[in-house]
Scaffold this active site. Structure first.
Site, PDB file in Angstrom:
ATOM      1  N   ARG A 195       0.848  -1.198   0.000  1.00 25.52           N
ATOM      2  CA  ARG A 195       0.000   0.000   0.000  1.00 25.52           C
ATOM      3  C   ARG A 195       0.882   1.246   0.000  1.00 25.52           C
ATOM      4  O   ARG A 195       0.601   2.232  -0.666  1.00 25.52           O
ATOM      5  CB  ARG A 195      -0.966   0.019   1.212  1.00 25.52           C
ATOM      6  CG  ARG A 195      -1.688   1.352   1.345  1.00 25.52           C
ATOM      7  CD  ARG A 195      -2.961   1.327   2.178  1.00 25.52           C
ATOM      8  NE  ARG A 195      -2.913   0.453   3.332  1.00 25.52           N
ATOM      9  CZ  ARG A 195      -2.180   0.650   4.424  1.00 25.52           C
ATOM     10  NH1 ARG A 195      -1.419   1.733   4.549  1.00 25.52           N
ATOM     11  NH2 ARG A 195      -2.192  -0.231   5.408  1.00 25.52           N
TER      12      ARG A 195
ATOM     13  N   TYR B 293     -16.212  16.766 -15.274  1.00 27.22           N
ATOM     14  CA  TYR B 293     -16.527  15.342 -15.230  1.00 27.22           C
ATOM     15  C   TYR B 293     -17.571  15.112 -14.124  1.00 27.22           C
ATOM     16  O   TYR B 293     -17.413  15.613 -13.004  1.00 27.22           O
ATOM     17  CB  TYR B 293     -15.249  14.558 -14.944  1.00 27.22           C
ATOM     18  CG  TYR B 293     -15.497  13.096 -14.760  1.00 27.22           C
ATOM     19  CD1 TYR B 293     -15.903  12.310 -15.835  1.00 27.22           C
ATOM     20  CD2 TYR B 293     -15.360  12.487 -13.526  1.00 27.22           C
ATOM     21  CE1 TYR B 293     -16.159  10.967 -15.669  1.00 27.22           C
ATOM     22  CE2 TYR B 293     -15.615  11.144 -13.355  1.00 27.22           C
ATOM     23  CZ  TYR B 293     -16.015  10.387 -14.434  1.00 27.22           C
ATOM     24  OH  TYR B 293     -16.272   9.059 -14.266  1.00 27.22           O
TER      25      TYR B 293
ATOM     26  N   ASP C 170      -7.319  19.007 -14.345  1.00 28.93           N
ATOM     27  CA  ASP C 170      -7.620  17.641 -14.784  1.00 28.93           C
ATOM     28  C   ASP C 170      -7.257  17.580 -16.268  1.00 28.93           C
ATOM     29  O   ASP C 170      -7.954  18.152 -17.109  1.00 28.93           O
ATOM     30  CB  ASP C 170      -9.105  17.349 -14.549  1.00 28.93           C
ATOM     31  CG  ASP C 170      -9.489  15.924 -14.941  1.00 28.93           C
ATOM     32  OD1 ASP C 170      -8.794  15.321 -15.777  1.00 28.93           O
ATOM     33  OD2 ASP C 170     -10.508  15.436 -14.420  1.00 28.93           O
TER      34      ASP C 170
ATOM     35  N   LYS D 219      -8.250   6.513 -19.249  1.00 26.62           N
ATOM     36  CA  LYS D 219      -8.624   7.030 -20.561  1.00 26.62           C
ATOM     37  C   LYS D 219      -7.435   6.940 -21.514  1.00 26.62           C
ATOM     38  O   LYS D 219      -7.009   5.865 -21.837  1.00 26.62           O
ATOM     39  CB  LYS D 219      -9.172   8.446 -20.389  1.00 26.62           C
ATOM     40  CG  LYS D 219     -10.157   8.600 -19.197  1.00 26.62           C
ATOM     41  CD  LYS D 219     -11.434   7.831 -19.364  1.00 26.62           C
ATOM     42  CE  LYS D 219     -12.306   7.756 -18.124  1.00 26.62           C
ATOM     43  NZ  LYS D 219     -12.571   8.998 -17.432  1.00 26.62           N
TER      44      LYS D 219
END
Ligand SMILES: *Cc1c(COP(=O)(O)O)cnc(C)c1O
Length: 380
Positions: free
Chosen positions: A46, A98, A170, A195
């Protein structure tokens, strides 16, 4: 090193233990220590994992950033930026965002005492008007989703920095191949690597890239404390994707430009949103801050909601699906799909109408894509 060379090599020297030319998928949760606390930089996955570290270095190199952090999704990355804020802090954000980012702001963080104002950031004076004494963060998308609005990133950053407000961009739609927000003055870049960076619609991921070491350390603390980290398989898939980012984006831009032009001349189309069209209000700014205009287009059909639905279900190559940025073409109906979480009145104010269709133009042969869209028009 130049962009395409960095895409292939940055963060990925051949594996020192075997010479493997590809970064191994370090599928391990933990690492053996020689003595308590004595290890080779990895103690638990992690906190850190070598495949993830390779991806983080690669993405940082592509954005021209000193530091990179990878996440399990774009939303996980956005969430971690908001972890930097305190109760009472105010955020100014674009009003064409978004849908998931809008939902994270209004449905998750608003209840912890963060305040948000959504404005048309393509008009810099709106940003100035919205800033308050408590404003800490300006959140921008350019080109925006789904209306492809273009914000002058350098002008927005100047306004924000004069008020000690940090700027997050973004950059999912543009990718670092077309636009590098840190060089234009942004403090953070976030990505949905799901994406274009992944590019093959086979992985969900996110990233934050930045230059400030002190803030990077705080973000790394939250990355570990919150735990929205990507697994090594997913990191490897994104790494495989970034190698071809430049060539894919060149073709996305070519196909996007051709289709936008064709749609603009089509009698059944009321309006086309594509920054590459000279008629687009942000065309000049886009030419200045981007090296190409990308593969995302939205357009408004002349017709009823039922006709829009017939259009999006008639195409065969353009698959009806959420998401974007893969090699294959997709289309969707934002009002009922990706942006359904935004109230209708809010949507209509920004121009996100019921007749709007969004295309993610892939890298197929463009003649086949045009024929396919013609099939959609035929079914209306
Ligand atoms: C998809 C997307 C996100 C969210 O990313 P996930 O990987 O789906 O969590 C954020 N911003 C933009 C512009 C997106 O397209």
């Amino acid at each position: 090193m130049r962009f395409n060379t960095r895409a292939i090599h940055a963060g990925q020297p051949p594996d020192p233990s075997t010479g493997a030319i590809m970064t191994p998928i370090y599928q391990t949760s933990t690492y053996v220590q020689e003595a308590p606390g004595k290890h080779k930089g990895y103690d638990y996955s992690r906190t850190a994992n070598p495949t993830r570290a390779a991806l983080e270095a690669n993405l940082a190199a592509l954005e021209g950033a000193a530091f990179g952090l990878a996440f399990a999704s774009g939303c996980g990355a956005a969430n971690t930026i908001l972890n930097l804020l305190q109760k009472g802090d105010h955020v100014v954000a674009g009003n064409d965002l978004y849908g998931g980012t809008y939902r994270l702001f209004t449905k998750v963080y608003a209840k912890f005492g963060l305040e948000f104002t959504f404005v048309d950031t393509t008009r810099p004076e709106r940003i100035e008007e919205a800033c308050r004494r408590e404003t800490r963060l300006l959140w921008l998308e350019s080109p925006s989703n789904p209306l492809l609005g273009v914000t002058d990133l350098a002008a927005a950053a100047r306004i924000a920095h004069a008020r000690d407000v940090r700027v997050c961009v973004d950059n999912t739609f543009a990718t670092p191949f077309l636009q590098q927000p840190l060089a234009l003055g942004a403090d953070f870049v976030v990505h949905s690597t799901t994406k274009y960076l992944g590019g093959h619609s086979d992985v969900v991921g996110g990233a934050i890239l930045l230059n400030d070491k002190e803030v990077a350390d705080r973000l790394r603390f939250f990355q570990n404390a919150v735990g929205a980290v990507p697994g090594p398989q997913d990191c490897w898939l994104v790494l495989r994707g970034t190698k071809t980012l430049g060539v894919r984006m060149e073709r996305h831009c070519q196909n996007g430009g051709r289709i936008a032009q064709w749609l603009a001349e089509h009698p059944r189309v009321a309006r086309v949103n594509y920054p590459g069209l000279p008629s687009h209000p942000g065309h000049e700014v886009a030419r200045r801050q981007m090296r190409g205009f990308g593969g995302m287009i939205s357009f408004e059909l002349k017709g009823t909601l039922e006709q829009s639905v017939r259009f999006v279900t008639a195409t065969r190559l353009f698959a009806l699906a959420e998401s974007l940025g893969g090699v294959e073409s997709l289309l969707e109906h934002p009002a009922s799909m990706t942006h359904a979480s935004i109230p209708r009145e809010e949507r209509l104010k920004t121009g996100l109408t019921d007749g709007l269709i969004r295309l993610s133009v892939g890298i197929e042969d463009v003649e086949d894509l045009v024929e396919d869209l013609e099939r959609g028009f035929g079914a209306m």
